[in-house]
Design an enzyme around this catalytic site. Structure first.
Site, PDB file in Angstrom:
ATOM      1  N   THR A  22       3.635  36.664 -46.239  1.00 35.23           N
ATOM      2  CA  THR A  22       3.667  35.218 -46.471  1.00 35.23           C
ATOM      3  C   THR A  22       2.304  34.618 -46.103  1.00 35.23           C
ATOM      4  OG1 THR A  22       4.473  34.605 -44.258  1.00 35.23           O
ATOM      5  CG2 THR A  22       6.131  35.195 -45.908  1.00 35.23           C
ATOM      6  N   GLY A  23       1.955  33.544 -46.797  1.00 36.66           N
ATOM      7  CA  GLY A  23       0.669  32.898 -46.528  1.00 36.66           C
ATOM      8  C   GLY A  23      -0.501  33.818 -46.779  1.00 36.66           C
ATOM      9  N   ASN A  25      -2.684  33.966 -49.403  1.00 37.74           N
ATOM     10  CA  ASN A  25      -3.751  33.583 -50.340  1.00 37.74           C
ATOM     11  C   ASN A  25      -5.037  33.182 -49.629  1.00 37.74           C
ATOM     12  OD1 ASN A  25      -3.017  31.085 -49.335  1.00 37.74           O
ATOM     13  ND2 ASN A  25      -2.198  30.305 -51.259  1.00 37.74           N
ATOM     14  N   GLY A  27      -7.243  33.387 -45.424  1.00 33.64           N
ATOM     15  CA  GLY A  27      -7.261  33.772 -44.014  1.00 33.64           C
ATOM     16  C   GLY A  27      -6.861  35.200 -43.750  1.00 33.64           C
ATOM     17  N   TYR A 185       3.802  22.433 -32.010  1.00 35.03           N
ATOM     18  CA  TYR A 185       3.276  23.691 -32.552  1.00 35.03           C
ATOM     19  C   TYR A 185       3.644  24.853 -31.636  1.00 35.03           C
ATOM     20  CZ  TYR A 185      -0.041  27.268 -34.089  1.00 35.03           C
ATOM     21  OH  TYR A 185      -0.603  28.450 -34.525  1.00 35.03           O
TER      22      TYR A 185
END
Length: 310
Positions: A22-23, A25, A27, A185
């Protein structure tokens, strides 16, 4: 117990294995996906932005020379319906799932609620991944040995006094200041660790290995909306994305995990080094992250909030 150093060259070559990141695209998610593809994995990029995902696919294909080992399926972790749609599409398209890396995360600068009415950090960083993992869990069981990797953060130590706010109104109330934003967070990152702990316990008699990690402080888009002057003291000691992805890649691919039966552990990399390697080590998280009752209570709350409770 663990290697003195771990590099990209240490990632084992595989064949016929499927991973979701996931995530992925940008970093460390992009680097993680790219290096898995390089070693023979078929990787599904689970991302919200299709254009960025297409750019990431081109990046991976150009870097690895492998055009058929990477795919994209849309996933917006701020929408539980999107999580369900992604899971349905994946299960229709793929018969195996050997690796799930819950990498995506947000660090918001303004208060928001997800499409389902949850505080953005808790909703995206925890609830979205909680539902995703549960919807894919049977496929992971069918593909044993398999792994679930949860990317958390040392920020889990800095949260509300209660650790997790179980009252919906309190948890979803707007932040009053930057401290409350940081605590929100931190709560989501604590939830990541408690989720990994409880899931590992529930899967202890299987060959589905669940572990969590702190990747280090990374120069990435996670902080793209922050005031750059506030970040100067942090970024001076931050890792680049190449180094930052190595702890995730170690926990995802190293034979040590199965050979040493590592479950429910919390990994951290060595101190920042100007080198293409890390020294992964199991560390002790905060007392709240080790609270078994808190983990069980969070699981039950999460089941209710995502609509999985029986």
């Amino acid at each position: 117990m663990f290697p003195r150093s771990y590099t990209l060259k240490d990632i084992p070559q595989v064949q016929g294995k499927t991973a979701i990141v996931t995530g992925s695209n940008t970093g460390i998610g992009l680097v993680t996906a790219r290096e898995l593809v390089r070693k023979g994995w078929h990787v599904v990029l689970a991302c919200r932005n299709e254009n960025k995902a297409k750019d990431a696919i081109k990046n991976i294909q150009n870097s690895t020379g492998k055009s058929s080992n990477v795919d994209f399926l849309p996933l917006d972790l701020a929408s539980l319906q999107s999580v369900r749609d992604f899971s349905k599409l994946f299960l229709q398209k793929y018969k195996t799932l050997n690796l799930l890396i819950n990498n995506a995360g947000v660090f918001a600068t303004k208060f928001e609620l997800t499409k389902d009415g949850h505080e953005i950090h808790f909703g995206v960083n925890h609830l979205g991944h909680f539902l995703l993992t549960n919807l894919l869990l049977q496929r992971l069981r069918e593909s044993q040995p398999s792994r679930i990797v949860v990317v958390s953060s040392m920020a889990h130590q800095h949260t509300f006094r209660e650790g997790i706010l179980f009252d919906d109104k309190k948890r979803n109330a707007p932040w009053k200041n930057i401290v409350e934003r940081l605590h929100a967070y931190g709560q989501s990152k604590l939830a990541n660790l408690l989720f990994a702990k409880e899931l590992a316990k529930r899967l202890q008699k299987t060959q589905v290995y669940v572990n969590a990690l702190h990747p280090g402080v990374i120069r990435s888009e996670l902080f793209r909306s922050e005031n750059p002057f506030l970040l100067l003291p942090i970024m001076a000691f931050a890792r680049n994305t190449e180094n930052g992805a190595l702890t995730s890649l170690y926990v995802a691919t190293s034979p040590d995990i199965e050979e040493k039966n590592v479950r429910g552990a919390y990994f951290k990399p060595s101190a920042t080094l100007p080198a293409p390697y890390v020294r992964p080590a199991i560390c002790t998280p905060s007392a709240k992250a080790r609270d078994a009752k808190l983990a069980t209570n969070l699981w039950e709350l999460s089941e209710k909030l995502v609509g999985l409770s029986r």
